[in-house]
Every structure is written in structure tokens, then in C-alpha cells.
Design an enzyme around this catalytic site. Structure first.
Site, PDB file in Angstrom:
ATOM      1  N   ASP A 204       0.830  -1.197   0.000  1.00 16.21           N
ATOM      2  CA  ASP A 204       0.000   0.000   0.000  1.00 16.21           C
ATOM      3  C   ASP A 204       0.868   1.251   0.000  1.00 16.21           C
ATOM      4  O   ASP A 204       1.874   1.324   0.705  1.00 16.21           O
ATOM      5  CB  ASP A 204      -0.889  -0.026   1.251  1.00 16.21           C
ATOM      6  N   GLU A 255      14.905 -14.983   0.249  1.00 15.17           N
ATOM      7  CA  GLU A 255      15.301 -15.974   1.252  1.00 15.17           C
ATOM      8  C   GLU A 255      14.366 -17.178   1.249  1.00 15.17           C
ATOM      9  O   GLU A 255      14.718 -18.243   1.768  1.00 15.17           O
ATOM     10  CB  GLU A 255      15.272 -15.354   2.651  1.00 15.17           C
TER      11      GLU A 255
END
Length: 545
Positions: A204, A255
Site C-alpha cells: 500500500d 530468502e
């Protein structure tokens, strides 16, 4: 679509505005249980992923965009354990899950902000937000002239005399993203949810995190441009330093296995500025607001398509296309105005002229085929597959968007596109809530929506729902669709026609005259029935060639 490219390059992502999608417990507000109950519907619709508007613990001053705890689910919607079950069940249906992330601001009830209030001026706790003394002899003027996106000043004064910044509602204080604790905390939040199986995040206000360190007044707008429009070196929108944050976030996503992705809600002045968000070491995709803001005009649409593909392609990113979302008037109603005009970025659409919903619906059907044929990914806002119009006559007493209050009751806000969607039955709540629900839907549904329910449209080949189901199925099956390129074909003024290889052509007639279809071997899909092999005005066709 290539089987080896990352899923997000071609994905059709369905936006779930959680309050309005499906109510599982009968309290009149949608929830995680409601989403879980409708996963078979979403699988049958043919979407690849769900973007879920904020579900975190929140006082709901801005319907979840004021987050008090990013690691907890608001009890209104469920629990973290229910969210984990939703993610697991969605994955079993072949659907990925992308929650919202709200990094620009927190709730004023967030533990950090409460600590900042208690600690007082000059404290380390206040450094996580943007506190400043006021201007004027007594400090009773705001620190600068910035305005809230919801109306009014972007500053609120505390009893101790300091002011804090909120580019949205006062209950949404802006974080100080120059502070290392803020950056470390959000990287930790990302890992928390990635570990629970989410496939990415929609970010956002991705363009708003960094503010000019001196917090200068707003520069005068260019002639003929709204005050809030972005431009180079704007003091709080789309600053270059924001990309350092997203390079760090990209490392966090990398990751984890499985092509985790980020989607930026980034308002930028130009396609070049937008492309900066999706470079190889940054975010993965970004909403294409230029496409959403385009009027139903062939020249306007083609320019946006060309510019978007060129600029995003230059940095190796796919385009994304969107027609509606929870912040804008539904496109069936936008397109139903004959005088519809191009918007100005970040300024709300003002409809011109009376609504012709038949016209808007016809154009919305054609726009769906255009959007789903373009290279890249696409977003479907819940209910657009049902042809829902904007609810423009909500009683003032039920309006809940903070824009309504902040504007002094001059801007009705965004509630009209957030009305709970209809699933079944002849009367409200149209299956939105279970039988025997204890409360009415949080916003009232129109009395004439019975014909728009999923139940009423299922099996009706002329319905909007079956058009979307067919288009999404054929999009998934056809090797030309999804990520890739397009080649424009010669066509008269008012007609958009392009080829995608192998063997696919999309034609959209935005003129006022019927258009004979170009040479083809088969008609794959049309937005309306053809008459004499010609494409009527405001009609689209998919062709095999």
C-alpha cells in the site's frame, strides 16, 4: 504462457476486499471463514492468486489500513491460525495468497505510537514517526502546508504542542522510514508472514514512504494539474530513496522458496517513474494506474498500452492491467458515462453526465477481453466478474469511508464500490451472510441485485460471470496469452487490433460503426454475439489466426 517463467509474470489475481466478500459468522462483515467457504468458486473462476485487503489487528478507522499489530489478525476477520488454514487450503486449490502490507503508516493505537505519545517531545520513541514543532509565534500552525489524501491538513497537534504527520487520516500516523528500527521491524514482519506461507504482498502507498528530510512546503503545481499530482522532487511522493527499501525487501523475499513476489501500489507521474519500482533488484510488479485511469478512447488506451509495455519491458518487468479496485468507481459505471474523461492521478473521479448502465456494461465486457488479452498479468476486483455497478445512492447515514467526514461531507468517498457482493437468493443479503445471520451487511445492498448474483448468472452464457469464466479458461489454455509481446495490426480509427503469437488476435471496436472481423480461422470468444460477422460498437473479439 510459459511453464518455466515465474507465476506472477502472467497471473490473474483476484482482489478480495475482505469486509465485503463473504461473511462466515453472520455478523454482517466478511471474514476469513467466508473466503475459505468460497475457494471452490474462485478455483472454478480460474484465478491464480488472491490479493486480500488488510486483515491485521486494527481499530478499523480506515477499514484495516490503520494497523495496530502486523502479526495479528483482527478478531473481526478471524485468527492467525485461520489465516494459516486459508493459505494451506488455497494452495491445495492451486491459488496463491497475497495479503496487503501497509508500511507508510500505522494505527494511532499501535504500540509504537502509544509509546511515542507517552514519551513526549524529543524522545527516541517519537523518532519512529514524524513529529515536528509548529510554525508561528506559538507553534499553532502546522509545520508545512501538506494536505491529507483524505482531505484537510496532513498534521495534527498534540496537547504537548508537537504536531505529527499523517498523509491519510489522523488515526494513521506516518512512520519515519529513515529510522533503522522501522526498516528492521518491517523486514521482520515480512519474514513472519512468508514463514506462514504467503506468496507475496501488495504494498500500500509504495510511493509514499520517504519524505524530504526538510519537510518543505509543496511546490506550486504545474499549470492545469491538480495539487496532489506527483512530479519530480515532490517532498513526499515517489522519492528516489524509496527504492533502497525495496531492494532490501527483495532480498528478504529471495530468502524463501517458491517465487515470492511484491506488487507495488505506486502512483507515479510517468511510465519511466513506475518502471523504477520493478527493476531487477526491486519489486516484481506494479499496478498500472494509467490503464485504470484511461477513458474509453482508442488513442488513449493504445498510448497507455504502448508506453507501459515499453517502459516496463526495458527493465525486464511484466505489465499488469487493472480496471477497478476498492478505491475507485467501478468501471461499469465509469464507462456508462458518455462524457467519461481521463483522470488526474490521485484525484478522485467525478462522473460526468447521466449513467447509461447498459452502455457501461457493454463496454465493461469488451474491456475485460482487452485486459485479459494484453501481455503480462491482470487484476480482477471482486464483483467485476458479476458486472456490478457502483452503488451511487447509498444513504448518507451509512457512509463509513473517512473521506466522507474529512471532506466535510462533500466527497462521498469509496463506499459505493465496496458494497458486499451478492452470491444467491432473491433478497439481501443475497447469500453474503449465512442463513439466520445476526446482523445485516455492513453496507446495504441494492434491492435490484437478484439478477446479479453468482447463482443467477451461473450457466447463463450471456452473463458477465460466464464471460469471465470462459475468458480466464481460454487465457490459461492458449499459448499466446499471459506474459509476452504484442504486434499492432492495421485497423481504422476507433478500432484496436493486435496479434499475439502463436495464432491469436484481439480486436476491440471503440468506434460508432460496425467493423468486419479481420481474416481468422475461428472465433474464440466475443464480448457480445456477432451480427453478420461484424463487431458492433463497444464489442471485442478473440480470434484464432
Amino acid at each position: 504462457m510459459s511453464g518455466t517463467a515465474p507465476w506472477w509474470r502472467s497471473a490473474v489475481i483476484y482482489q478480495v476486499y475482505i469486509r465485503s466478500f463473504a461473511d462466515g459468522n453472520g455478523d454482517g462483515v466478511g471474514d476469513i471463514a467466508g473466503i475459505r467457504s468460497r475457494l471452490p468458486y474462485l478455483k472454478a473462476l480460474g484465478v491464480d492468486a488472491l490479493w486480500i485487503n488488510p486483515w491485521y489487528k486494527s481499530p478499523q478507522a480506515d477499514h484495516g489500513y490503520d494497523v495496530a499489530d502486523y502479526r495479528a489478525i483482527d478478531p473481526l476477520f478471524g485468527t492467525v491460525q485461520e489465516a494459516e488454514r486459508l493459505i494451506e487450503e488455497a494452495h491445495r486449490h492451486g491459488i496463491r495468497v497475497i495479503p496487503d502490507m501497509v508500511p507508510n503508516h500505522t494505527s494511532d493505537r499501535h504500540a509504537w505510537f502509544q509509546a511515542a505519545l507517552a514519551a513526549g517531545p524529543g524522545s527516541p520513541e517519537r523518532d519512529r514517526y514524524i513529529f515536528r514543532p509548529g510554525r508561528g509565534p506559538d507553534g499553532d500552525l502546522p509545520p508545512n502546508d501538506w494536505v491529507s489524501s483524505f482531505g484537510g491538513p496532513a498534521w495534527t497537534r498534540l496537547p504537548d504542542g508537537e504536531w505529527y504527520l499523517h498523509l491519510f487520516a489522523p488515526q494513521q500516523p506516518d512512520l519515519n522510514w529513515q529510522h533503522p528500527e522501522v526498516r528492521a521491524e518491517f523486514e521482520s514482519i515480512l519474514r513472519f508472514w512468508f514463514a506462514r506461507g504467503v506468496d507475496g504482498f501488495r504494498i500500500d502507498v509504495a510511493h509514499g514512504l520517504i519524505k524530504h528530510p526538510e519537510l518543505p512546503d509543496l511546490p506550486p503545481p504545474p499549470a492545469g494539474v491538480g495539487r496532489r499530482r506527483h512530479h519530480l522532487d515532490h517532498p513526499h511522493w515517489d522519492r528516489d530513496e524509496v527504492h533502497d527499501i525495496y531492494r532490501a525487501w527483495r532480498k528478504v523475499a529471495d530468502e524463501f522458496p517458491g517465487d515470492r513476489c511484491f506488487v507495488a501500489e505506486a502512483w507515479a507521474d510517468t511510465p519511466e517513474r513506475l518502471a523504477a519500482y520493478v527493476r531487477a533488484d526491486g519489486l516484481h510488479t506494479a499496478f498500472n494506474f494509467d490503464f485504470l485511469m484511461s477513458s474509453w478512447d482508442p488513442k488513449d488506451l493504445r498510448t497507455v498500452i504502448d508506453d507501459s509495455l515499453a517502459m516496463l519491458g526495458a527493465v525486464g518487468a511484466p505489465a499488469t492491467w487493472v480496471l477497478s479496485n476498492h478505491d475507485v468507481m467501478r468501471h461499469a459505471s465509469r464507462y456508462g458515462r458518455r462524457a467519461a474523461k481521463r483522470w488526474v492521478a490521485n484525484e478522485r473521479y467525478e462522473p460526468e453526465g447521466p449513467l447509461d448502465l447498459d452502455l457501461g456494461t457493454r463496454r465493461a465486457r469488451a474491456a475485460a477481453l482487452l485486459m485479459l488479452a494484453l501481455p503480462g498479468g491482470a487484476y480482477v476486483y471482486q464483483g467485476e466478474e458479476l458486472g456490478l455497478p457502483e452503488v451511487e445512492d447509498l444513504p448518507e447515514a451509512v457512509l463509513q469511508d473517512p473521506v466522507w467526514e474529512r471532506s466535510g461531507h462533500t466527497d462521498r468517498g469509496r463506499d459505493g464500490c465496496r458494497v458486499p457482493i451478492p452470491w444467491s437468493g432473491r433478497t439481501a443479503p443475497y447469500g453474503f451472510s449465512p442463513e439466520g445471520a445476526s446482523a445485516a451487511p455492513w453496507l446495504p445492498q441494492p434491492a435490484d441485485w437478484a439478477a446479479r448474483t453468482v447463482e443467477a448468472q451461473t450457466g447463463d452464457e450471456t452473463s458477465m460471470l460466464e464471460l469471465y469464466r470462459t475468458a480466464l479458461r481460454r487465457r490459461r489454455e492458449h499459448p499466446a496469452l499471459g506474459d509476452g509481446t504484442l504486434t499492432w495490426l492495421d485497423a481504422p480509427a476507433g478500432v484496436l487490433a493486435f496479434r499475439r503469437d502463436p495464432g491469436f488476435v484481439c480486436v476491440v471496436n471503440l468506434s460508432t460503426e460496425p467493423y468486419p472481423l479481420p481474416d481468422h480461422t475461428a472465433v474464440l470468444l466475443t464480448s457480445e454475439p456477432l451480427e453478420g460477422g461484424r463487431l458492433a460498437p463497444d464489442q471485442a473479439a478473440w480470434l484464432a489466426v
